[in-house]
Design a protein around this motif. Sequence first.
Motif, mmCIF file in Angstrom:
data_model
loop_
_atom_site.group_PDB
_atom_site.id
_atom_site.type_symbol
_atom_site.label_atom_id
_atom_site.label_comp_id
_atom_site.label_asym_id
_atom_site.label_seq_id
_atom_site.Cartn_x
_atom_site.Cartn_y
_atom_site.Cartn_z
ATOM 1 N N ALA A 163 63.017 22.442 -19.814
ATOM 2 C CA ALA A 163 63.949 21.855 -20.776
ATOM 3 C C ALA A 163 63.417 22.000 -22.205
ATOM 4 N N TRP A 166 63.720 25.736 -23.292
ATOM 5 C CA TRP A 166 65.093 26.140 -23.601
ATOM 6 C C TRP A 166 65.603 25.431 -24.866
ATOM 7 N N TRP A 167 65.134 24.233 -25.106
ATOM 8 C CA TRP A 167 65.526 23.506 -26.317
ATOM 9 C C TRP A 167 65.088 24.286 -27.569
ATOM 10 N N ILE A 190 73.826 20.235 -16.774
ATOM 11 C CA ILE A 190 72.730 19.599 -17.522
ATOM 12 C C ILE A 190 73.122 19.581 -18.991
ATOM 13 N N GLN A 192 72.071 18.911 -22.962
ATOM 14 C CA GLN A 192 71.001 18.816 -23.950
ATOM 15 C C GLN A 192 71.646 18.570 -25.316
ATOM 16 N N SER A 200 72.360 23.724 -13.313
ATOM 17 C CA SER A 200 71.106 23.482 -12.606
ATOM 18 C C SER A 200 70.874 24.638 -11.644
#
Length: 259
Positions: A163, A166-167, A190, A192, A200
């Motif tokens: 996470a 990818w953020w 998911i 963000q 997922s």
Amino acid sequence: MSLPLPLRKNGVIKAKDAELEGAQTFCEHFAIGSTCLVFIGLVIEVVVAIEHPSFDSCLERWGSVIADVLVAFGVLGELLPSMLVRRYNTEVKRRSDDGLAKANERAASAYARAAEAELKLIEFRTPRRQILAGHESEIIATLRAFAGTQFDSGLGANSGEQADFWWDLEPLLVQAGWVHLPWTGTAQLIRQGDRPLSGSVAAKDIEIHLLPDEGDALLPAAEALVASLVSVGIAAAIVGFNTFATNKNAIHISIGTKA
């Protein structure tokens, strides 16, 4: 019965360790026996000197001769074994040095393997967010040539490392002019922040999926994305399409566990 080591062709070099040890022991015992001969010869000389044997008596004629012969054989018996022992010791030292050199080589090799394993472990444990940091501008510059490319994303639902990575990566694609589509398909979604939803998925490293009938059009952009990630030390590859994403004309990016 085999010949003594010195009489064999390359006998000392080819001898087993036990044979060398036995030969050294024999030389030591032989030297002791030779010393005894010298001592006996000297004793006979002393006896002759004390007795003052009469002229032409057996002791007068042969006593000194026998004593001299014993001393001569005794000295020779001490000299020859000492020469052989030096030769044996030289061979033992050579073998010891060879063994030490091989042991050092094995130790160095083991140390190198351990160091390599440690580096791989450090690399494996280093979060991809940390690896990506500092390379943002070069990734954007590479991907800007394919501005307008659409993509969606999938990652593990319970992985903080994925996470976080990818953020940090997603904004770079957007800054390069790529278009992030929300995930569509049969998968848990998911969220963000206010970004398009991700799916997922289960993946390994960074997987790039392309629909079979869209591969030719999107392949150059996909290859550029893979190359930009690999160049900074992040494993990525284009794999066969096996994701649940259903967006058309889009690159499907799956963020998986580090392998």
